[in-house]
Structures are given as structure tokens and as C-alpha cells.
Design a protein around this motif. Structure first.
Motif, PDB file in Angstrom:
ATOM      1  N   HIS A  87      10.213  24.255 -27.030  1.00  0.00           N
ATOM      2  CA  HIS A  87       8.946  23.814 -27.610  1.00  0.00           C
ATOM      3  C   HIS A  87       8.450  22.707 -26.697  1.00  0.00           C
ATOM      4  CE1 HIS A  87      11.312  20.487 -29.466  1.00  0.00           C
ATOM      5  NE2 HIS A  87      12.230  21.418 -29.593  1.00  0.00           N
ATOM      6  N   ASP A 103       8.308  21.284 -37.867  1.00  0.00           N
ATOM      7  CA  ASP A 103       7.743  20.288 -36.956  1.00  0.00           C
ATOM      8  C   ASP A 103       7.023  20.912 -35.761  1.00  0.00           C
ATOM      9  OD1 ASP A 103      10.172  21.262 -36.074  1.00  0.00           O
ATOM     10  OD2 ASP A 103      10.944  19.316 -35.401  1.00  0.00           O
ATOM     11  N   HIS A 104       7.439  22.101 -35.381  1.00  0.00           N
ATOM     12  CA  HIS A 104       6.844  22.782 -34.223  1.00  0.00           C
ATOM     13  C   HIS A 104       7.344  24.214 -34.226  1.00  0.00           C
ATOM     14  CE1 HIS A 104      10.833  22.370 -32.528  1.00  0.00           C
ATOM     15  NE2 HIS A 104      10.781  21.079 -32.800  1.00  0.00           N
ATOM     16  N   ASP A 143      13.524  22.507 -38.963  1.00  0.00           N
ATOM     17  CA  ASP A 143      13.192  22.171 -37.579  1.00  0.00           C
ATOM     18  C   ASP A 143      13.028  23.425 -36.723  1.00  0.00           C
ATOM     19  OD1 ASP A 143      13.382  21.190 -34.797  1.00  0.00           O
ATOM     20  OD2 ASP A 143      13.960  19.299 -35.750  1.00  0.00           O
ATOM     21  N   GLY A 144      11.883  23.522 -36.050  1.00  0.00           N
ATOM     22  CA  GLY A 144      11.662  24.632 -35.122  1.00  0.00           C
ATOM     23  C   GLY A 144      11.357  25.965 -35.783  1.00  0.00           C
ATOM     24  N   ASP A 157      16.625  25.013 -34.909  1.00  0.00           N
ATOM     25  CA  ASP A 157      16.182  24.479 -33.613  1.00  0.00           C
ATOM     26  C   ASP A 157      17.267  24.720 -32.555  1.00  0.00           C
ATOM     27  OD1 ASP A 157      14.191  22.559 -32.134  1.00  0.00           O
ATOM     28  OD2 ASP A 157      16.186  21.735 -31.753  1.00  0.00           O
ATOM     29  N   THR A 209      10.228  17.042 -31.918  1.00  0.00           N
ATOM     30  CA  THR A 209      10.694  16.795 -33.279  1.00  0.00           C
ATOM     31  C   THR A 209      10.244  15.454 -33.880  1.00  0.00           C
ATOM     32  OG1 THR A 209      12.591  18.181 -32.784  1.00  0.00           O
ATOM     33  CG2 THR A 209      12.789  16.711 -34.694  1.00  0.00           C
TER      34      THR A 209
END
Ligand code: ZN
Length: 433
Positions: free
Chosen positions: A376, A261-262, A34-35, A214, A71
Motif C-alpha cells: 500500500h 486503513d487502506h 488493517d489492509g 496486512d 497505517t
């Protein structure tokens, strides 16, 4: 005849191993960090020996995510192959109308069947008779297409948790107040769950999601020493999963997809649009839901013609505000129209580089933070929001050149690897072979 046999033997060498092992004897393991921004890999000194080895044995590229770069919408895009205008995910949960004030709230605990509006690749795999598992994946509450669940909110009475406790892999104390345990402990526990599933159940599709990076990025920003530490820690979690595959004798029939995810941006200033709206006398009619680099503005759609211009006027000179996007700009961003989805807002605000939205009551409209932090939620077209895609192992040609891909391509790629159909998906399989 002999020649024919020899020819056949020759051809079988030419047929990629991909087609030779049936899907039910294989594993596709999707690990989401994540992130994790794609740009992080540009640093040759990033402490990620495991990820580098996976890339060396396979391939990697940047993805474009979906709006909002948040997310749950992006994880759901990766398993459905469609954007947020079709998945039904516009936040980390379903945005529900309260009928009061504030007019909306985000509800993360709805069942998957209510939350996700289209079929997923794990549903397709399950229907094809394959086994599926998820560890801390999102929007999966009571998902009928998942064989084994180790949830974000794991408890000692869950079926898989009980099995692991019985076998001495976990203790009930590990799972006491699990959601309140520190995020590094939870990521380690989720790694233990993933390695257990690989060893004991060999699911054909395993979805794993790690959260610590994240959290660290939000607090300290990308590029910080803390972020590098979290990335090194996650590399160790991935290494445990790769080792578990090796120990279970599945290396030659396992595909690893490591995704995110980002991305992330650092910021040093916060923007509170609600304060500007209150100062203009709109505090009781207009509600702002902040999502980091973007903010959702809700007001009575019946009064849109009258309120829209007043809201825009109240916000136009706010420091740190980049764009105010109305419904005519939503389709191009892959977002639904307000009259099609009750979750939708009337206006979308985006923040400038260095700024992030908040929704506190009172205080200044724009203020400096005490230290650098991270967000984000900026538009998916912003390269800093690009997620990463790494493919390695079974069915992946080392050095395959991918170019830029979309994260909605991930679902079709998983479907192709497992030999199942996902007809609703709008992405296409990534050319990893
Ligand atoms: Zn995320």
C-alpha cells in the motif's frame, strides 16, 4: 389529557431510538481490519458471514483515505477527522531528524501527546465523562484520554493485562515476548482483550485494530488464497466481538463500525531509487525512505534549488516510477510543506501499478520479485487504496445509502454517536441514521 398522553406515546415511537439511550449507557465499537481493501467485498464468495450480516443489518460503503495510505496516518485521521497535514502522522510513527546519516528515522514509541498534534475523538469522549478503551490501536502511547489500554506491545505487567491474568482470561505465558508472537495469535489475543472489555467494563468507545490481514497481504498479495484465509480468520474475530456484545445484553445499545486503513495492490517488481541516485553520484546527499507504493526523498532544503533538478534527472527514466511530486503538489494531497513540518521530505515518488519501492543498499534499480507480493502507500486517489466502512447496530438505519465518504468522516460520526463535540474535525458525520 388522555389524547395528549396517547399523542406523546405515539411521538415517542417516532423519535429514533438514537436519542433515547444516554451515551454513557451505550457502546460504540470501532474495529479496524488493517489492509482490508473495499474492493474485496465485491467478491460475493468472500468468506465473511459476520461482515455480511452486519452489512445486511446496517450499511457499507467505500472510503477515500488520507495520504500517505499507510497505517498510522489513516488510523489517526479516523479518530481526529483531519488529514496528515494536521495530524502530524506521516509514517508509522514520528519521522525524527537524526542530525547524521541517514538523516531521518521513524520513531513509533513517542507519547501520543507528542505524536498527534490535534484532539482526538477519544479525548473528547473522555473529557465528556465517557469511558474509552483501545486494543492494539496506534499512536496511543500514554494517551491520557484512554481509560483501558491493551497495547500492541502488551506485557504481563500492564494494568489491564494483570487484571485479565488474575481473572484467568490470559496467562503470563501468553504475553511472554508478545510482540514476537505470530500475528494470528496476537489478533486472537486482542480479540480476547476486546471481548473481556465488553463483558467487564462496557467502555462507551472501544477501538480495536487487527493486523494479520496486512501481514498476509504484504507477503502474498491481495486476491491470493492466503488473503482469503486471513479475511475468513478476521471475520471469526469480529464474530467473537459481536457475540460478546450479545452475551453482555448490550446489542440494542451498541453501534459497530468496521473500517480499514487502506487497500492493497499486488506487485511483482521492486524499485530501488537509492541505487539510481548513487549511480548519479548523489548517494551521500540524498536519502530515500520507502513506504511501499510511495517513497520519500530527503535532501538539504537549503540546496533544494540546486539539487531538486539533478535528483529529478537521475530518477526520470527509472522503470516503475510513476510520478515525482514536489512541494507544489503536497497541499492537494493533504500533506504539509517541508518548511512547516520537519518530518517532511523534498520530493515524493509514486510507483506504477505492479511496482513497489524498497530501500536496500546495492542491487539493481528495478528487479522482479520471486513471487507476487503486496503493498500500500500508493496515492489515496487510487481506488485500490480505498478502505472499507461498515456501520451496523444502534443508530444505524438498515440500508442507509452513503455514497463515497472520506475516512476523516469517521471521527465526526463517532463523535455524533457519543454526543460529544470534536470542533477541529474537518470531516462530517456519515448519514447512517
Ligand atoms: Zn495498515
Amino acid at each position: 389529557m388522555k389524547t395528549l398522553v396517547r399523542l406523546a406515546a405515539c411521538f415517542s415511537l417516532l423519535i429514533p431510538a438514537f436519542a433515547q439511550t444516554p451515551a454513557r449507557e451505550r457502546m460504540v465499537i470501532v474495529i479496524s481490519l488493517d489492509g482490508f481493501p473495499a474492493f474485496a467485498l465485491d467478491d460475493p464468495k468472500l468468506p465473511v458471514p459476520t461482515l455480511r450480516q452486519l452489512i445486511k443489518d446496517g450499511t457499507a460503503t467505500r472510503m477515500t483515505g488520507v495520504n500517505p495510505t499507510v497505517t498510522w496516518p489513516n488510523h489517526t485521521a479516523m479518530v481526529t477527522g483531519v488529514r496528515s497535514d494536521e495530524t502530524g502522522l506521516l509514517a508509522n510513527g514520528t519521522i525524527v531528524r537524526t542530525g547524521g546519516w541517514p538523516p531521518v528515522k521513524v520513531e513509533p514509541m513517542l507519547d501520543k501527546e507528542q505524536m498527534v498534534h490535534v484532539p482526538t475523538v477519544y479525548d473528547a469522549a473522555h473529557q465528556a465523562g465517557l469511558t474509552t478503551a483501545q486494543v492494539d490501536w496506534v499512536a496511543v502511547n500514554k494517551a491520557p484520554g484512554i481509560t483501558w489500554n491493551f497495547n500492541e506491545w502488551a506485557t504481563a505487567d500492564g494494568p489491564l493485562e494483570q487484571e485479565m491474568i488474575r481473572k484467568g482470561v490470559l496467562t503470563s505465558a501468553d504475553l511472554e515476548n508478545f510482540t514476537k508472537s505470530n500475528i494470528l495469535f496476537r489478533d486472537q489475543t486482542w480479540t480476547t482483550a476486546a471481548t473481556y472489555l465488553i463483558r467487564e467494563h462496557k467502555p462507551n468507545l472501544l477501538l480495536v485494530h487487527f493486523l494479520s490481514l496486512d501481514s498476509v497481504h504484504h507477503t502474498y498479495g491481495p486476491g491470493s488464497l492466503a488473503a482469503a484465509s486471513a479475511i475468513a480468520f478476521l471475520d471469526g474475530c469480529v464474530a467473537r466481538i459481536v457475540d460478546a456484545v450479545r452475551a453482555s445484553g448490550m446489542t440494542d445499545r451498541t453501534t459497530f463500525l468496521v473500517v480499514s486503513d487502506h487497500g492493497f495492490r499486488k506487485y511483482t517488481k521492486q524499485v530501488n531509487p537509492g541505487v539510481a541516485l548513487a549511480a548519479a553520484g548523489l548517494g551521500e546527499q540524498v536519502f530515500v525512505l520507502p513506504e511501499g507504493g510511495s517513497a520519500y526523498v530527503y535532501f538539504d532544503s537549503a540546496k533544494a534549488a540546486e539539487l531538486g533538478p539533478v535528483v529529478k534527472k537521475a530518477l526520470e527514466n527509472v522503470e516503475g516510477l510513476d510520478r515525482i511530486v514536489g512541494p507544489d503538489g503536497f497541499a492537494a494531497m493533504g500533506l504539509p510543506q517541508p518548511d512547516r513540518d520537519p518530518q517532511m521530505y523534498q520530493l515524493l515518488l509514486t510507483a506504477r501499478d505492479g511496482y513497489s519501492f524498497i530501500g536496500a543498499t546495492g542491487g539493481p534499480v528495478t528487479s522482479a520479485t520471486l513471487q507476487q507480493a503486496g503493498s500500500h502507500g500508493y496515492p489515496a486517489s487510487d481506488p485500490a487504496m480505498d478502505p472499507v466502512f461498515i456501520a451496523s447496530g444502534y443508530g444505524v438505519r438498515p440500508g442507509a445509502r452513503l455514497g463515497r465518504i472520506q475516512n476523516i468522516d469517521v471521527a465526526s460520526t463517532i463523535a455524533e454517536l457519543l454526543g460529544v463535540a470534536l470542533p477541529n474535525a474537518k470531516g462530517k458525520p456519515v448519514p447512517i441514521r
